[in-house]
Design an enzyme around this catalytic site. Structure first.
Site, mmCIF file in Angstrom:
data_model
loop_
_atom_site.group_PDB
_atom_site.id
_atom_site.type_symbol
_atom_site.label_atom_id
_atom_site.label_comp_id
_atom_site.label_asym_id
_atom_site.label_seq_id
_atom_site.Cartn_x
_atom_site.Cartn_y
_atom_site.Cartn_z
ATOM 1 N N GLY A 124 -35.963 -71.413 -15.977
ATOM 2 C CA GLY A 124 -34.687 -70.719 -15.783
ATOM 3 C C GLY A 124 -34.468 -69.701 -16.875
ATOM 4 C CB SER A 144 -40.451 -70.120 -15.874
ATOM 5 O OG SER A 144 -39.864 -68.830 -15.835
#
Length: 569
Positions: free
Chosen positions: A159, A246
């Protein structure tokens, strides 16, 4: 939660008999003693699973590792206050405040079900309320205490640094813990301006010295919690692997350069998430100034501004954060004194084994997920799309003409459509470059080079007939062995699920082996050489897996002409 409530809460997720971590009411609930008090969990088992998955797992959700950050806002976290009665840890606790407008909110079970049912590639919905009281870990273990010390797999969610949570079925650790005989820990921590708003220079002497890396210091505190408590959960505090996807991978890279984190982890696995440099203090200060202004506060009146920051509502800060710019780890000279991978790899972590991975088609979801028209580009519309969507082709000193880039990629990939070229160029120039730099830095260090491995996930999702290729996030359900809980990621048909499980049966054991030994080689893979600048050996994760030397070498050399700029730095 009593026996009747446990039975009522029992759930199966995904295809029949394939995954289904479910709550079991049999026997007494598992109890563990932590430094701060007793916690009561629940038993979780894979429904109908034989062999590898036989047996139940003790699960604990929402164990506090830090006090309510409303009390330590924009400062380093503190340990929680001890509790005297056993704490029930059977449901997701609060997630960190999210950036307003950045991702959908699901406020009801009905809304979550609708999200899961919608077509297109998507992750399972996040769960749990938003609150500054968000410092919690979730733990899954095949056995408490005893003489056996299991490897610990400590997962940091993605995120970017702005949003996300560990609270999702995707990150349920039941299957991974049972399959690998490991302890799985997932963590929530502060995000966006709450975790990375840098007020140290605007408001000196006001207690905000650590504000630019408060979110990272949350992770350090969570790792200290692991060191002090994980033996009670059957884990080995000397075999802790941090891994993240991520933004989670970027947080791992940042921890590698943070002195407070030294010695708290012993392997690193980064999934499509690199952090070459930290945010420069000047840029971070400018964004903090915007946030103050949006809150109606004036840095020229430091005492008033400090009081205003501490008394503002969570919702007001969320609104002010929206549009104030990027918030990420700051090279503050304190907990992050150096850039993570520039100009060299973090010296404090050169002897820590590391695996770096990326997916072949990162931006099909990262960019294409929010813009369906990009899947219908023509050769006439492609140049304008790349001018807008591929800013990393340009720098103040070197720029690559879009027409030339398109010609190169068509020459190298004659079967590509215009949309294929768009996603290849944006993946290679945006998402992949950071991994190349980090792997190269590790390969240049004689201590780090033999402890570094690189993979590329080429296996394609079955969603929408393969339209998404191997997109950003696809390695998560494979690593956690949670394909049945992720039909929106791997595909929902029996054929899709069976095919995905074959891939998980390769990827998940590799992650487990790396956590256990510090080497990712397993019988499910061909021999995987360490990464070197001479050969650039890369494990191609596909059916079947294979090793290639310097895949995308032409692209690497061509795009490498443009100096890399870390987004947001």
């Amino acid at each position: 939660m009593n026996r009747r409530e446990l039975v009522k809460a029992g759930v199966m997720v995904g295809a029949a008999g394939l995954v289904g971590p479910r709550v079991l009411a049999e026997g007494d609930a598992p109890m563990a003693t932590t430094k701060h008090g007793l916690v009561r969990g629940y038993w979780s088992r894979i429904a109908g699973a034989p062999g590898t998955y036989a047996g139940k797992v003790a699960a604990f959700k929402g164990i506090p590792y830090g006090m309510d950050t409303r009390l330590t806002r924009f400062a380093a976290p503190k340990e929680p206050v001890r509790w005297t009665e056993p704490k029930s840890c059977v449901e997701w606790a609060a997630r960190a405040p999210q950036t307003v407008g950045a991702r959908p909110e699901y406020e009801s079970a009905k809304a979550r079900e609708a999200a899961e049912a919608r077509p297109g590639y998507h992750l399972p919905a996040d769960e749990g309320p938003q609150s500054e009281d968000c410092l919690h870990v979730n733990v899954w273990t095949p056995g408490l205490r005893g003489h056996k010390k299991r490897p610990v797999m400590f997962y940091i969610h993605g995120g970017a640094f702005a949003n996300g949570t560990a609270n999702a079925a995707l990150y349920d650790g039941t299957r991974l813990a049972r399959r690998g005989d490991v302890v799985v820990v997932t963590v929530n921590h502060r995000l966006n301006s709450f975790g990375y708003g840098y007020f140290a220079e605007l408001l000196p002497g006001m207690g905000f010295e650590d504000s630019g890396n408060a979110g990272q210091l949350d992770l350090v505190l969570a790792l200290r919690w692991v060191r002090e408590n994980i033996a009670e959960f059957g884990g080995d505090a000397e075999r802790v692997m941090i891994f993240g996807q991520s933004g989670g991978g970027a947080k791992c890279a940042t921890l590698m350069a943070q002195p407070p984190a030294k010695g708290l982890f012993h392997r690193v696995l980064s999934m499509s998430g690199q952090q070459v440099v930290g945010v420069q203090p000047g840029h971070a200060t400018a964004r903090a100034q915007v946030l103050l202004k949006k809150l109606g506060l004036d840095a020229a009146k430091p005492e008033v501004a400090a009081k205003g920051l501490r008394s503002a509502t969570m919702e007001a800060i969320q609104q002010a954060t929206h549009g104030a710019g990027y918030f990420g780890p700051v090279k503050d000279g304190r907990s992050l004194p150096v850039d993570p991978f520039e100009p060299t790899d973090p010296q404090q972590s050169v002897d820590v084994p590391m695996v770096l991975g990326n997916t072949h088609d990162e931006t099909r979801v990262l960019i294409g997920g929010g813009n369906p028209a990009l899947f219908d580009l023509t050769w006439e519309t492609l140049p304008a799309a790349l001018e807008k969507g591929a800013p990393f082709l340009k720098s103040p000193t070197v720029s690559l003409p879009v027409d030339q880039v398109i010609a190169k990629y068509r020459e190298w990939n004659p079967g590509y459509s215009a949309s294929d070229v768009f996603f290849a160029v944006t993946t290679d120039s945006r998402s992949w470059r950071g991994e190349v730099i980090e792997a190269d830095q590790r390969a240049r260090d004689v201590k780090a080079q033999p402890r570094t491995w690189v993979y590329q996930l080429n296996w394609k999702s079955g969603v929408d007939g393969g339209k998404w290729g191997a997109p950003h996030t696809l390695d998560i359900p494979l690593a956690f062995d949670n394909c049945g809980a992720s039909p929106g990621m791997v595909g929902n048909s029996p054929a899709d699920q069976a095919r995905a499980q074959k891939m998980a049966d390769i990827v998940s054991p590799m992650y487990i082996a790396f956590a256990r030994t510090g080497n990712p080689n397993v019988k499910e893979l061909p021999e995987w050489p360490a990464f070197s600048l001479e050969k650039r050996a890369t494990m191609i994760l596909d059916l079947p897996p294979r090793v290639e030397d310097d895949p995308r070498g032409r692209e690497r050399r061509y795009l490498g002409q443009v100096p890399y700029v870390q987004p947001g730095s």
